[in-house]
Design a protein around this motif. Sequence first.
Motif, short mmCIF file in Angstrom:
data_model
loop_
_atom_site.label_atom_id
_atom_site.label_comp_id
_atom_site.label_asym_id
_atom_site.label_seq_id
_atom_site.Cartn_x
_atom_site.Cartn_y
_atom_site.Cartn_z
N LEU A 1 4.35 19.16 -2.86
CA LEU A 1 5.56 18.52 -3.37
C LEU A 1 5.72 17.12 -2.81
O LEU A 1 6.19 16.21 -3.50
CB LEU A 1 6.79 19.37 -3.03
CG LEU A 1 6.83 20.77 -3.62
CD1 LEU A 1 8.08 21.51 -3.15
CD2 LEU A 1 6.79 20.72 -5.15
N LEU A 2 5.32 16.93 -1.57
CA LEU A 2 5.36 15.61 -0.95
C LEU A 2 4.34 14.69 -1.60
O LEU A 2 4.62 13.51 -1.85
CB LEU A 2 5.09 15.75 0.55
CG LEU A 2 5.29 14.51 1.42
CD1 LEU A 2 6.72 14.00 1.33
CD2 LEU A 2 4.91 14.82 2.85
N LYS A 3 3.18 15.24 -1.90
CA LYS A 3 2.14 14.44 -2.56
C LYS A 3 2.57 14.06 -3.97
O LYS A 3 2.30 12.94 -4.44
CB LYS A 3 0.83 15.21 -2.58
CG LYS A 3 0.22 15.43 -1.20
CD LYS A 3 -1.06 16.25 -1.27
CE LYS A 3 -1.67 16.42 0.11
NZ LYS A 3 -2.92 17.23 0.08
N GLU A 4 3.25 14.98 -4.66
CA GLU A 4 3.74 14.67 -6.00
C GLU A 4 4.78 13.56 -5.96
O GLU A 4 4.82 12.69 -6.83
CB GLU A 4 4.32 15.93 -6.65
CG GLU A 4 3.26 16.97 -7.02
CD GLU A 4 3.87 18.29 -7.44
OE1 GLU A 4 5.12 18.38 -7.50
OE2 GLU A 4 3.11 19.24 -7.70
N LEU A 5 5.63 13.57 -4.94
CA LEU A 5 6.63 12.52 -4.78
C LEU A 5 5.95 11.18 -4.52
O LEU A 5 6.34 10.15 -5.08
CB LEU A 5 7.59 12.86 -3.65
CG LEU A 5 8.63 11.79 -3.30
CD1 LEU A 5 9.48 11.43 -4.50
CD2 LEU A 5 9.51 12.27 -2.14
N VAL B 1 13.39 7.75 -7.55
CA VAL B 1 12.13 8.49 -7.62
C VAL B 1 12.29 9.96 -7.23
O VAL B 1 11.50 10.81 -7.66
CB VAL B 1 11.03 7.83 -6.75
CG1 VAL B 1 10.62 6.51 -7.34
CG2 VAL B 1 11.49 7.67 -5.31
N THR B 2 13.30 10.28 -6.41
CA THR B 2 13.47 11.68 -5.98
C THR B 2 14.43 12.46 -6.87
O THR B 2 14.40 13.69 -6.90
CB THR B 2 14.03 11.75 -4.55
OG1 THR B 2 15.32 11.12 -4.52
CG2 THR B 2 13.11 11.05 -3.57
N VAL C 1 4.18 5.70 -6.41
CA VAL C 1 3.10 4.79 -6.79
C VAL C 1 3.22 4.42 -8.27
O VAL C 1 3.04 3.26 -8.65
CB VAL C 1 1.73 5.42 -6.49
CG1 VAL C 1 0.61 4.58 -7.11
CG2 VAL C 1 1.53 5.56 -4.99
N PHE C 2 3.54 5.40 -9.10
CA PHE C 2 3.69 5.13 -10.54
C PHE C 2 4.83 4.15 -10.80
O PHE C 2 4.72 3.27 -11.65
CB PHE C 2 3.95 6.44 -11.29
CG PHE C 2 4.08 6.28 -12.77
CD1 PHE C 2 2.95 6.14 -13.57
CD2 PHE C 2 5.33 6.23 -13.38
CE1 PHE C 2 3.07 5.98 -14.95
CE2 PHE C 2 5.46 6.06 -14.74
CZ PHE C 2 4.32 5.93 -15.54
N ALA C 3 5.92 4.30 -10.04
CA ALA C 3 7.10 3.45 -10.26
C ALA C 3 6.95 2.07 -9.66
O ALA C 3 7.48 1.08 -10.21
CB ALA C 3 8.34 4.13 -9.69
N PRO D 1 11.66 15.99 -1.75
CA PRO D 1 10.52 16.44 -2.55
C PRO D 1 10.81 17.78 -3.24
O PRO D 1 11.40 18.68 -2.64
CB PRO D 1 9.41 16.60 -1.50
CG PRO D 1 9.82 15.72 -0.37
CD PRO D 1 11.31 15.78 -0.34
N GLY D 2 10.40 17.88 -4.48
CA GLY D 2 10.53 19.15 -5.20
C GLY D 2 11.88 19.41 -5.82
O GLY D 2 12.06 20.43 -6.49
#
Length: 232
Positions: free
Chosen positions: A183-187, A14-15, A192-194, A21-22
Amino acid sequence: MGRPLYEDPAVAAVTGETLRPGGFMLTDRSVGLCALPPGARVADIGCGNGATVRRLRERFGLAAVGFDASLSMLRKAPPGGLVVQGRAEALPVVSGSMAAVFCECVLSLVPSPAEALRECRRVLAPEGFLILADLYQRFPAEAGMPGEHGASCAAGARSRPDMERCVRDKGFALMRWEDHTRLLKELAARIVFAHGSLDRFWTHVGLNGPPGDCCGRPGYGLMICRKAGPER
């Protein structure tokens, strides 16, 4: 403590290869903010698989070398990747030889952040840059006791004032602070998506919950510091 979270393949899934993040966003931004010229000698502490070292060398022409305490992570680096084993608290680097030190999502993982900062100062040339990107406690009053260092970035996260005081106490001048919590929220959204939910992700990696639950609601910040004062 079992295997560190950053060594779990589910995290890399995921990262991406940077394991933070980012991705390279803050790395690239920091090179520009510090105006690091091609050929400048820089170190990446906690380099993992060497992804950031490759980025610094190939995109910016920097003479980058990486250090990581984990042999299992270093084995993932390609041959000739200029990464070697080394602890943040005892770097195999000549004193005063580096124009910049990158420490991204690492300071909150090491057993002794104060010793790591002292070592960063030692290897930096006069007025050299220390680039820190890490999780921090946005609401310290909500956070519990610090977790076990090495489990995750969140486990060793500190408040922003505490981080600023720590770098100043170790001989650095804080030049810039930026909040990049988005960036942390996007991660978190990608996790959650995965996996369907954050709880399912923690279960997938063998945990009952986030190892840094003591951090409360974490933020993600970038600090650019400069070696200050006379040599110690």
